[in-house]
Design an enzyme around this catalytic site. Structure first.
Site, PDB file in Angstrom:
ATOM      1  N   CYS A   2      45.832  36.086  11.310  1.00  0.00           N
ATOM      2  CA  CYS A   2      44.380  35.992  11.482  1.00  0.00           C
ATOM      3  C   CYS A   2      44.078  35.454  12.875  1.00  0.00           C
ATOM      4  O   CYS A   2      44.989  35.075  13.609  1.00  0.00           O
ATOM      5  CB  CYS A   2      43.804  35.042  10.454  1.00  0.00           C
ATOM      6  SG  CYS A   2      44.395  35.372   8.790  1.00  0.00           S
ATOM      7  N   ARG A  27      43.837  41.053  15.757  1.00  0.00           N
ATOM      8  CA  ARG A  27      44.738  40.283  14.890  1.00  0.00           C
ATOM      9  C   ARG A  27      44.448  40.505  13.404  1.00  0.00           C
ATOM     10  O   ARG A  27      45.186  40.026  12.553  1.00  0.00           O
ATOM     11  CB  ARG A  27      44.602  38.781  15.182  1.00  0.00           C
ATOM     12  CG  ARG A  27      45.007  38.378  16.568  1.00  0.00           C
ATOM     13  CD  ARG A  27      44.771  36.902  16.793  1.00  0.00           C
ATOM     14  NE  ARG A  27      45.703  36.090  16.057  1.00  0.00           N
ATOM     15  CZ  ARG A  27      46.860  35.641  16.523  1.00  0.00           C
ATOM     16  NH1 ARG A  27      47.220  35.941  17.740  1.00  0.00           N
ATOM     17  NH2 ARG A  27      47.658  34.902  15.792  1.00  0.00           N
ATOM     18  N   ASN A 100      45.213  30.094   9.983  1.00  0.00           N
ATOM     19  CA  ASN A 100      46.067  31.272  10.175  1.00  0.00           C
ATOM     20  C   ASN A 100      47.476  30.845   9.783  1.00  0.00           C
ATOM     21  O   ASN A 100      47.954  29.807  10.232  1.00  0.00           O
ATOM     22  CB  ASN A 100      46.016  31.702  11.645  1.00  0.00           C
ATOM     23  CG  ASN A 100      47.094  32.707  11.992  1.00  0.00           C
ATOM     24  OD1 ASN A 100      47.528  33.475  11.136  1.00  0.00           O
ATOM     25  ND2 ASN A 100      47.533  32.708  13.237  1.00  0.00           N
ATOM     26  N   GLY A 101      48.134  31.628   8.927  1.00  0.00           N
ATOM     27  CA  GLY A 101      49.486  31.267   8.493  1.00  0.00           C
ATOM     28  C   GLY A 101      49.598  31.393   6.983  1.00  0.00           C
ATOM     29  O   GLY A 101      48.737  32.007   6.349  1.00  0.00           O
ATOM     30  N   GLU A 481      66.742  55.916  12.510  1.00  0.00           N
ATOM     31  CA  GLU A 481      65.556  55.201  13.013  1.00  0.00           C
ATOM     32  C   GLU A 481      65.573  55.127  14.550  1.00  0.00           C
ATOM     33  O   GLU A 481      64.539  55.313  15.196  1.00  0.00           O
ATOM     34  CB  GLU A 481      65.517  53.797  12.370  1.00  0.00           C
ATOM     35  CG  GLU A 481      64.430  52.866  12.873  1.00  0.00           C
ATOM     36  CD  GLU A 481      63.015  53.378  12.659  1.00  0.00           C
ATOM     37  OE1 GLU A 481      62.813  54.384  11.952  1.00  0.00           O
ATOM     38  OE2 GLU A 481      62.103  52.789  13.258  1.00  0.00           O
ATOM     39  N   LYS A 603      48.579  56.456  13.822  1.00  0.00           N
ATOM     40  CA  LYS A 603      49.196  55.275  13.222  1.00  0.00           C
ATOM     41  C   LYS A 603      49.250  55.405  11.709  1.00  0.00           C
ATOM     42  O   LYS A 603      50.213  55.011  11.070  1.00  0.00           O
ATOM     43  CB  LYS A 603      48.405  54.026  13.627  1.00  0.00           C
ATOM     44  CG  LYS A 603      49.005  52.723  13.119  1.00  0.00           C
ATOM     45  CD  LYS A 603      50.337  52.410  13.777  1.00  0.00           C
ATOM     46  CE  LYS A 603      51.092  51.278  13.136  1.00  0.00           C
ATOM     47  NZ  LYS A 603      52.528  51.305  13.438  1.00  0.00           N
TER      48      LYS A 603
END
Ligand code: M6R
Length: 608
Positions: A2, A27, A100-101, A481, A603
């Site tokens: 965040c 973010r 945030n976290g 990949e 994306k």
């Protein structure tokens, strides 16, 4: 991942904060909110969706105050909705928090606080912090934050304001970024400098364990119970440089974020004390696992490669037969899945049309479904019976990097959880593997130190027209990949092969114009890979080998070596993919390609 912004001074903080949040929208943007102190009262505005919804809300219901905090959310705990949007408050509504976290032990804290009479309004882990501060509040918000954080385990960048102390803004940091910016009679805080470059250039980068009291004319930092000094740095980046944290491209930034995103994906799921895996929140019991006849993994692109790697891990640790399929293929063939099949869907975006359609088909067949997604609230995560999120934050580069290692991380946790439930792993082996898992972020950091060496090799090869990637066993999907990364961002034709298959056809392609990238780290079939290198070399190919640092054998055979640290073979894919991501990145930049938005790609592939 965040974004946080805060302000204390004489301007209207709501305006400053909104402008800062606009710069942090990259973010995460499933909801946003701002709280300010106005006449010893907290005024809050929160809106779901993009930041422009918060703007409209603020235009209709303006707020102002000289001390405030704001947040743009990338959901980890609880769906995107207004109740879960930050800021969060305590019971009195006087203490407000943005975070945030991930708070790893929020479930037990919440239980305790509820038993003490606290009333929760959201599903977030963050709200426990507001209530904990309330619990310890005795007319000193700084001391209350210090006491609250003693109980919290996990990662946080935190900003707190209290209606009864309008002259103070309290922030704290542990394993999540937070900066303080100095102004004249005003100070700012944010998740990163990009939010504040229009206001300030003098920054303090807080360190783990820092708790900071900010007033309009002072900044005091405490760590381990003592006041500490932190250097102020002048930041001269422009806005575009700042958004990418100084990296030239999002892809490079995301490659470098991997030590942190792997750690974030472990959070709350891997116990360091007991060396065990705790996969709360999925309804997959021991009895159910004993009943199923197979696991089926479905995904596209890079996520499919994560699935292919997981097949090796799941079969080895749980002995459950595991099949892997490309979603667009699965949809149109006669597959044998039923209520005895656990079907796992892997998708960074959670919106890939083919994967979503395959999920719906599996549900029709009565199979239990488990999704691994990065985007909370995405279609696949909502429709699956169970979901485990990778906590990687938004991935902006079209080429998937940190989401891939996040997916592998979750898949390892699943395999260890299932093996524990089924008793197919001994306690000793589990402990050993969990220790290796904990070491992965440090080892990925070591791999990143090879960037200059990889760049030099990329310089030698960037003009080539074709490439072969070889590996065996659980690194075979990593060869696929690596080749996918190279082709999608540098437009070089690249193919991954299982090295043992070479002599069944592809070896005809090899001559001095065909470079060969080989994954040759220590494994039970290391010597066989050596023979495959000999075969390619004998036909004139230039060999680039990914090897463990102490490997003397390969030095004699490969033309170029990329050294990576050793780990248990089962986790080597996470390590070995890092140099391949960097190699593709450097080749792409040297060819002048658009790294973050390669041609013809999107994306999120939401059409069939
Ligand atoms: O969002 P998803 O993980 O479902 O996306 C799947 C693929 O489209 C994606 O991995 C694609 O292959 C990437 N561009 C690879 O870098």
């Amino acid at each position: 991942m965040c974004g946080i912004v805060g302000y204390i001074g004489s301007k209207n903080s709501a305006e400053v904060i909104y402008n800062g949040l606009e710069k942090l929208e990259y973010r995460g943007y499933d909801s946003a909110g701002i709280a300010v102190i106005s006449k010893n009262e907290i005024l809050t505005r929160r809106s779901v969706g993009k930041l422009k919804n918060l703007k409209a809300n603020l235009e209709t219901n303006p707020i102002s105050g000289n001390n405030g905090i704001g947040h743009t959310r990338w959901a980890t705990h609880g769906k995107p909705c207004e109740e879960n949007a930050h800021p969060h408050t305590d019971c009195s509504g006087k203490i407000v928090v943005v975070h945030n976290g991930i708070i790893e032990n929020y479930v037990s804290i919440k239980k305790q606080l509820i038993s003490e009479g606290h009333i929760f309004k959201s599903e977030t882990d963050t709200e426990v912090i507001a209530h904990l501060i309330e619990k310890y509040y005795k007319k000193d918000v700084l001391e209350a934050v210090k006491s609250a954080l003693k109980e919290v385990r996990g990662a946080y960048a935190l900003a707190v304001i209290c209606a009864d102390e309008p002259e103070r803004l309290i922030v704290a940091r542990y394993d999540a970024p937070l900066v303080v910016a100095k102004g004249k009679d005003e100070n700012y805080i944010a998740s990163d400098v990009s939010a504040l470059l229009n206001y300030a250039r003098d920054f303090i980068f807080l360190e783990n364990g820092d708790i900071c009291e900010i007033k309009k004319d002072s900044i005091k930092i405490f760590n381990g119970g003592k006041e500490v000094k932190r250097e102020t740095q002048k930041i001269l980046w422009n806005a575009v440089q700042a958004e990418k944290a100084g990296y030239k491209h999002f892809m490079l930034k995301e490659i470098y974020e991997q030590p942190q995103t792997i750690l974030d994906t472990f959070r709350g799921r891997l116990s360091s004390e007991q060396n065990t895996v705790l996969l709360d929140g999925i309804n997959i019991t021991k009895d159910y696992l004993k009943e199923i006849s197979k696991i089926y993994i479905i995904a596209c692109g890079t996520s499919y490669h994560a699935g292919l790697t997981a097949k090796f891990v799941l079969e080895s640790l749980t002995v459950i037969p595991t099949e892997v399929d490309i979603a667009s293929e699965f949809r149109y063939r006669d597959h044998v899945i039923n209520e005895k099949t656990l079907v796992i869907f892997i998708s960074q975006s959670g919106e890939t049309a083919d994967t979503l359609a395959a999920l719906r088909l599996a549900k029709q067949r009565g199979s239990k479904t488990l999704a691994i997604c990065n985007v909370v609230g995405s279609s696949i995560s909502r429709e699956a019976d169970n979901v485990l999120y990778t906590h990687c934050g938004p991935e902006i580069g079209v080429a998937s990097t940190k989401a891939f290692t996040g997916q592998l991380t979750v898949l390892y946790l699943i395999a260890l959880d299932f093996a524990t439930k089924l008793d197919t792993i001994s306690k000793d082996k589990l402990e050993t593997l969990v220790k290796y898992l904990w070491d992965l972020p440090v080892k990925v950091t070591e791999c990143l130190k090879q960037a200059d060496a990889i760049k030099k090799i990329a310089k030698e090869f960037h003009a080539k027209k074709q490439f072969i990637y070889l590996a065996r066993n659980l690194n075979y999907p990593i060869a696929l990949e690596g080749a996918l990364k190279l082709k999608e961002i540098s437009y070089i034709y690249a193919e991954g092969y299982a090295a043992g298959e070479m002599k069944h056809g592809p070896i005809a392609l090899i001559d001095e114009t065909m470079p060969v990238m080989v994954i040759a780290t220590k494994s039970k079939i290391y010597e066989k890979v050596l023979s495959n290198i000999e075969e390619a070399k004998a036909r004139g190919a230039k060999i680039i080998a990914i090897v463990n640092a102490d490997d003397k054998e390969i030095a004699k055979k490969a033309d170029y070596r990329i050294e990576v640290p050793e780990t248990d073979e089962i986790f080597s894919p996470v390590i070995n993919v890092i140099p391949l991501q960097l190699f593709a990145y450097y080749v792409s930049t040297m060819r002048g390609c658009d790294v973050d938005q390669p041609r013809n790609l999107a994306k999120s592939v939401t059409v069939e």
